[in-house]
Design a protein around this motif. Structure first.
Motif, PDB file in Angstrom:
ATOM      1  N   GLY A 203     -12.376  40.710  30.081  1.00  0.00           N
ATOM      2  CA  GLY A 203     -12.917  39.355  30.120  1.00  0.00           C
ATOM      3  C   GLY A 203     -13.526  39.035  31.465  1.00  0.00           C
ATOM      4  N   GLN A 204     -14.812  38.707  31.464  1.00  0.00           N
ATOM      5  CA  GLN A 204     -15.538  38.419  32.696  1.00  0.00           C
ATOM      6  C   GLN A 204     -15.698  36.907  32.846  1.00  0.00           C
ATOM      7  N   ARG A 205     -15.029  36.326  33.853  1.00  0.00           N
ATOM      8  CA  ARG A 205     -15.075  34.885  34.082  1.00  0.00           C
ATOM      9  C   ARG A 205     -15.400  34.609  35.540  1.00  0.00           C
ATOM     10  N   ASP A 206     -16.365  33.743  35.759  1.00  0.00           N
ATOM     11  CA  ASP A 206     -16.791  33.435  37.121  1.00  0.00           C
ATOM     12  C   ASP A 206     -15.664  32.817  37.950  1.00  0.00           C
ATOM     13  N   ALA A 207     -14.738  32.136  37.288  1.00  0.00           N
ATOM     14  CA  ALA A 207     -13.675  31.422  38.008  1.00  0.00           C
ATOM     15  C   ALA A 207     -12.468  32.306  38.321  1.00  0.00           C
ATOM     16  N   ASP A 208     -12.492  33.563  37.894  1.00  0.00           N
ATOM     17  CA  ASP A 208     -11.340  34.440  38.106  1.00  0.00           C
ATOM     18  C   ASP A 208     -11.158  34.799  39.576  1.00  0.00           C
ATOM     19  N   ARG A 209      -9.901  34.738  40.009  1.00  0.00           N
ATOM     20  CA  ARG A 209      -9.497  35.337  41.283  1.00  0.00           C
ATOM     21  C   ARG A 209      -8.985  36.732  40.938  1.00  0.00           C
ATOM     22  N   ILE A 210      -9.636  37.765  41.456  1.00  0.00           N
ATOM     23  CA  ILE A 210      -9.411  39.136  41.003  1.00  0.00           C
ATOM     24  C   ILE A 210      -8.777  39.969  42.108  1.00  0.00           C
ATOM     25  N   PHE A 211      -7.779  40.746  41.715  1.00  0.00           N
ATOM     26  CA  PHE A 211      -7.055  41.613  42.653  1.00  0.00           C
ATOM     27  C   PHE A 211      -7.096  43.040  42.123  1.00  0.00           C
ATOM     28  N   ASN A 212      -7.383  43.990  43.030  1.00  0.00           N
ATOM     29  CA  ASN A 212      -7.391  45.414  42.666  1.00  0.00           C
ATOM     30  C   ASN A 212      -6.405  46.161  43.552  1.00  0.00           C
TER      31      ASN A 212
END
Length: 357
Positions: A203-212
């Motif tokens: 799911g691609q969401r502009d509002a996501d805070r993403i951690f790798n």
């Protein structure tokens, strides 16, 4: 003869002419996508978003626009141009007319891709017929035949109706999966098309805070940043060499992504810091070991549960399938379902999407 009246500029205008896409007037060519087994649906979805692609049959289709548009696809290993010859076997391509047609076809591909050499990827490429065909093309194309590293990869196979032979020519000198930003490689690095597919299906969401966590050479980070904006995009790795490698690739991709030298299990970050965590866990071969993963995997799920927001998601890619599924069965904090299983480099990793219970 009376002079015709001048047009009244204030008169209501008729319907505007519909705009015509000039690309539809160009001759359509037939193409086929080369995709890692297991990612066919992801590639088909991406192909559906390519304007003017038509007569789609699986991963084979017709396209009248510039081939450059097809080179921007991110879920595929390569794109091949296809042409079919009505010959019973490859020897028939050595006929004067067929060889002339084949040369003209390959020249069109070379004109687009700028290939500097060619090779065959067909079964029986070392046969006398294929060797003679290589000699003829070397002269007619004025291009060297490099059996091991030729940039123009040519494949031959029987046509679908078994009445002729398809000749497929890769439209780019390198596979599309070999991203131009990858200037630094590390053992166990993730195939970029798998990273793209995982992001799309998570799911691609502009509002996501993403951690790798365990970000390695930065594949998951870069592929996500190239897909569009996000609220935050952060990676960590316990290996300083991996952090340096990721930073090199990030600079080559002309992106600005934060990568830190830190243990993913002890980041000291606040709880619920991220909405999406993307992880390519150690597979127990090139990186780590099966014994170490027995301890790592349960601890990883516990810490990622702490870092994920209440409605957040965790996407995990791993080849340690039995171990990971056993760990999932022995915990009560996550719901999980499989996104895909893919064949890549002799491995068959799976991707899972987890949400909090």
């Amino acid at each position: 003869m009376p002079r015709p009246a001048r047009p009244d500029r204030n008169a209501p205008k008729g319907r505007p002419r519909p705009k015509v896409d000039h690309r539809t007037r160009q001759p359509a060519r037939e193409y086929e996508l080369d995709v890692l087994a297991g990612l066919e649906d992801v590639a088909a979805t991406e192909l559906s978003g390519v304007p003017l692609a038509r007569d789609v049959r699986g991963l084979r289709f017709w396209f009248p626009g510039s081939p450059e548009r097809l080179t921007r696809m991110r879920s595929v290993v390569a794109v091949y141009r296809i042409q079919t010859w009505d010959v019973p076997r490859p020897r028939g391509l050595l006929g004067n007319q067929q060889l002339s047609e084949l040369t003209a076809y390959l020249r069109e591909v070379i004109e687009v891709g700028g290939h500097q050499s060619f090779r065959f990827g067909a079964a029986g490429k070392d046969s006398p017929v294929m060797q003679r065909l290589a000699e003829e093309l070397q002269g007619s194309l004025n291009l060297p035949h490099d059996p091991e590293a030729g940039e123009l990869l040519i494949r031959l196979r029987p046509s679908d109706d078994a009445q002729g032979w398809d000749v497929l020519a890769r439209i780019t000198p390198r596979p599309l999966s070999a991203r131009p930003w990858r200037v630094c490689n590390m053992a166990g690095g993730l195939n970029a098309t798998i990273a793209y597919a995982a992001h799309k299906l998570a799911g691609q969401r502009d509002a996501d805070r993403i951690f790798n966590p365990m970000s390695g050479s930065g594949t998951l980070l870069i592929e996500r940043d190239l897909m569009g904006p996000s609220a935050a995009l952060v990676g960590v790795d316990i290996n300083p060499e991996a952090v340096r490698c990721a930073q090199e690739n990030i600079r080559a991709a002309k992106r600005q992504i934060e990568v830190a030298h830190r243990d993913a299990l002890h980041t000291d970050l606040p709880a619920r810091s991220f909405d999406l965590i993307m992880a390519d866990l150690p597979w127990g071969d090139a990186i780590s070991s099966h014994g170490a993963n027995e301890t790592l995997y349960p601890a990883f799920l516990a810490e990622m549960h702490r870092l994920t927001s209440q409605r957040g998601r965790l996407c995990v890619i791993t080849h340690e399938i039995r171990l990971f599924e056993r760990v999932l069965q022995n915990q009560q904090k996550w719901h999980a379902h499989e996104l895909f299983q893919v064949a890549s480099g002799g491995h068959h990793p799976k991707a899972y999407l987890l949400s909090k219970r």
